[in-house]
Write a protein that holds these residues in place. Structure first.
Motif, PDB file in Angstrom:
ATOM      1  N   LEU A 103       5.875  -8.231   5.590  1.00  0.00           N
ATOM      2  CA  LEU A 103       6.151  -7.300   4.718  1.00  0.00           C
ATOM      3  C   LEU A 103       7.470  -7.339   3.857  1.00  0.00           C
ATOM      4  O   LEU A 103       7.291  -7.081   2.689  1.00  0.00           O
ATOM      5  N   VAL A 144       2.216   0.349   4.603  1.00  0.00           N
ATOM      6  CA  VAL A 144       2.024  -0.182   5.952  1.00  0.00           C
ATOM      7  C   VAL A 144       3.135   0.116   6.835  1.00  0.00           C
ATOM      8  O   VAL A 144       2.995   0.499   8.073  1.00  0.00           O
ATOM      9  N   ARG A 145       4.438  -0.219   6.361  1.00  0.00           N
ATOM     10  CA  ARG A 145       5.644   0.188   7.172  1.00  0.00           C
ATOM     11  C   ARG A 145       5.643   1.595   7.475  1.00  0.00           C
ATOM     12  O   ARG A 145       6.123   1.977   8.425  1.00  0.00           O
ATOM     13  N   CYS A 151       3.216   3.416   7.979  1.00  0.00           N
ATOM     14  CA  CYS A 151       1.995   3.702   9.054  1.00  0.00           C
ATOM     15  C   CYS A 151       2.662   3.189  10.509  1.00  0.00           C
ATOM     16  O   CYS A 151       2.430   3.840  11.521  1.00  0.00           O
ATOM     17  N   MET A 152       3.245   2.181  10.226  1.00  0.00           N
ATOM     18  CA  MET A 152       4.069   1.700  11.702  1.00  0.00           C
ATOM     19  C   MET A 152       5.109   2.612  12.166  1.00  0.00           C
ATOM     20  O   MET A 152       5.218   2.608  13.247  1.00  0.00           O
ATOM     21  N   LEU A 160      -3.966   6.249   7.522  1.00  0.00           N
ATOM     22  CA  LEU A 160      -3.409   5.718   6.257  1.00  0.00           C
ATOM     23  C   LEU A 160      -3.640   6.769   5.220  1.00  0.00           C
ATOM     24  O   LEU A 160      -3.062   6.761   4.137  1.00  0.00           O
ATOM     25  N   ARG A 175      -6.651  -2.761   0.653  1.00  0.00           N
ATOM     26  CA  ARG A 175      -7.314  -3.614   1.274  1.00  0.00           C
ATOM     27  C   ARG A 175      -7.107  -5.197   1.000  1.00  0.00           C
ATOM     28  O   ARG A 175      -6.733  -5.891   1.940  1.00  0.00           O
ATOM     29  N   TRP A 195      -3.708  -5.867   2.463  1.00  0.00           N
ATOM     30  CA  TRP A 195      -3.754  -6.144   3.985  1.00  0.00           C
ATOM     31  C   TRP A 195      -4.472  -7.480   4.369  1.00  0.00           C
ATOM     32  O   TRP A 195      -3.941  -8.156   5.424  1.00  0.00           O
ATOM     33  N   GLN A 205      -2.418  -9.921   6.634  1.00  0.00           N
ATOM     34  CA  GLN A 205      -3.084 -10.627   8.119  1.00  0.00           C
ATOM     35  C   GLN A 205      -2.878 -12.062   8.142  1.00  0.00           C
ATOM     36  O   GLN A 205      -2.570 -12.543   9.215  1.00  0.00           O
ATOM     37  N   ARG A 262      -6.621  -4.120  12.196  1.00  0.00           N
ATOM     38  CA  ARG A 262      -6.821  -3.040  11.098  1.00  0.00           C
ATOM     39  C   ARG A 262      -5.656  -2.283  11.115  1.00  0.00           C
ATOM     40  O   ARG A 262      -4.779  -2.179  12.009  1.00  0.00           O
ATOM     41  N   ILE A 263      -5.669  -1.509   9.915  1.00  0.00           N
ATOM     42  CA  ILE A 263      -4.327  -0.901   9.544  1.00  0.00           C
ATOM     43  C   ILE A 263      -4.258   0.398  10.470  1.00  0.00           C
ATOM     44  O   ILE A 263      -3.235   0.802  10.975  1.00  0.00           O
ATOM     45  N   LEU A 290      -2.497   0.081  13.825  1.00  0.00           N
ATOM     46  CA  LEU A 290      -0.863   0.447  13.782  1.00  0.00           C
ATOM     47  C   LEU A 290      -0.674   1.690  14.491  1.00  0.00           C
ATOM     48  O   LEU A 290       0.449   1.890  15.138  1.00  0.00           O
TER      49      LEU A 290
END
Length: 436
Positions: free
Chosen positions: A237, A249-250, A252-253, A259, A332, A335, A339, A348-349, A352
């Motif tokens: 990332l 994404v970060r 979500c983590m 999402l 998508r 991602w 991956q 998958r997202i 996370l």
């Protein structure tokens, strides 16, 4: 004046065709007649009067219906009329009775319209593509439990789908073999149960054929990233060219949010001084306001987004230049690249979110706390993480077992054995349990 004769097969066959349709009434059963049309075809009719109205009921065509069969049917109809039943009204009601497409239209208009847009679109897709083609011309009252089970079996078997890669020629794309979809069948069954419950409330039928549908076995996917995978993902990332998608994404983590909740969040939803994220009901799956604390890293991420977006933009992650007034719609492809770079194929997202919960468990958080942070409306949803708490529980029971474990004790044999110089004089280990 009406033509009256005793109807026979010979009379019906020999009846002449006239410029206008005409009838010959039977002398045995009051109201029974044969109607001869200008085309030459013949049909049996039953004329009666009820509630001050003159009615005409068509029994059937000759010769499919014989004179004897038509007379027997007319006798039944005469008894119904004498008992106060209107045969034509029953036929009209059956003709106007709602069919399954009518139920679908009303369900989508009056119920699904109030659901979350994604849920409503998913239910409409299942009704239109998976169920309605099988029951398109069926009356709502005709659908039985066996029909529900049959259509759910077809859904569970899956459908053949075109291959993803477009062939170079114009030939038809090859089809992939069908992939079983038991979870899809269960969701369709739950939706049909609601559809027919509303059909009962709307007086379309009196029972629910989907009430006890057979649920297929569901194997919930549980994929949690290891610490090494989390580190590789973080590096990928950081090195990504699209830092907007990387920030999604970060986020979500760091928060364990879905999402869709991250994509549609606005700056006004965050209280950076108190580190609080208030998700509006329109953005959450449970359709309720979800107020959740966030980490200082999340606060720092939000602050960096303030400088990254155009001035006056309310979205934390706005769309492209042409769609800057809307949130980002799709990451998508980004991602898929991440991956490959992070070497986490198949993740998958949404996984996370599971990883966030697993890290909470390892940190000693309770299931109640996890449910509140993830925004679960039902406790059984959070129970899927209960098995992750086995490690701290196992450490506890091991500590208890260590404290009460039976330790061996040293005992000596009898003096006589020592005097004889035998091995019995040597000390031996005997457990406390054996000593009583």
């Amino acid at each position: 004046m009406r033509n009256r004769e005793k109807l026979t097969e010979k009379l019906v066959r020999a009846a002449e065709t006239r410029p206008k349709a005409w009838q010959v009434f039977d002398t045995d059963v009051l109201g029974l007649s044969i109607c001869i049309y200008t085309s030459g075809s013949r049909s049996f009719m039953f004329d009666y009067r009820t509630a001050g109205r003159q009615r005409r009921f068509t029994i059937g065509r000759w010769p499919e219906w014989s004179v004897t069969a038509a007379r027997d049917r007319a006798k039944v109809l005469r008894r119904e009329v004498d008992s106060g039943i209107d045969p034509m009204a029953e036929r009209e009601d059956a003709r106007e009775a709602p069919r399954f497409p009518d139920l679908v239209e009303r369900y989508l208009r009056e119920h699904a319209a109030h659901l979350a847009p994604r849920n409503a679109a998913d239910q409409e897709s299942m009704l239109r593509k998976l169920i309605e083609p099988h029951w398109k011309h069926r009356l709502v009252t005709e659908i039985e439990a066996a029909d529900v089970e049959r259509v759910l079996n077809l859904i569970a078997q899956g459908r053949s789908r075109p291959a993803k890669k477009t062939p170079k020629t114009k030939r038809r794309e090859p089809l992939k073999p069908p992939k079983p979809t038991p979870i899809r069948a269960n969701r369709a069954g739950e939706m049909l149960r609601k559809v027919f419950n509303l059909a009962i409330a709307w007086k379309m039928r009196s029972d629910n054929p989907a009430l006890g549908f057979r649920r297929r076995m569901e194997v919930e996917r549980e994929r949690f990233l290891s610490m090494d995978e989390i580190a590789r993902l973080g590096d990928a990332l950081t090195a990504a060219e699209d830092q907007r998608a990387a920030a999604v994404v970060r986020m979500c983590m760091l928060t364990g949010a879905r999402l869709g909740e991250v994509r549609t969040c606005r700056f006004e939803h965050f209280d950076l001084e108190r580190a609080i994220w208030t998700k509006p009901a329109a953005n959450t799956k449970q359709r309720r306001v979800h107020r959740v604390p966030v980490s200082l890293d999340t606060v720092a991420l939000v602050r960096t987004r303030i400088d990254a977006v155009p001035p006056g933009c309310d979205w934390l992650f706005p769309g492209d230049v042409e769609d800057k007034d809307q949130p980002v719609q799709e990451i998508r492809r980004f991602w898929i690249d991440i991956q490959q770079q992070a070497e986490i194929p198949g993740v998958r997202i949404h996984d996370l979110r599971h990883t966030f919960a697993s890290l909470l468990v390892s940190g000693g958080a309770s299931l109640e706390m996890i449910g509140k942070l993830l925004g679960h409306s039902q406790s059984r949803t959070t129970q899927r993480y209960a098995h992750l708490m086995d490690s701290p529980l196992r450490a506890g029971v091991d500590a208890v077992a260590d404290m009460i474990r039976i330790r061996p004790r040293l005992v000596h044999s009898a003096p006589t054995a020592a005097a004889n110089g035998t091995d019995a004089a040597k000390p031996r280990r005997v457990s406390a349990a054996r000593l009583g």
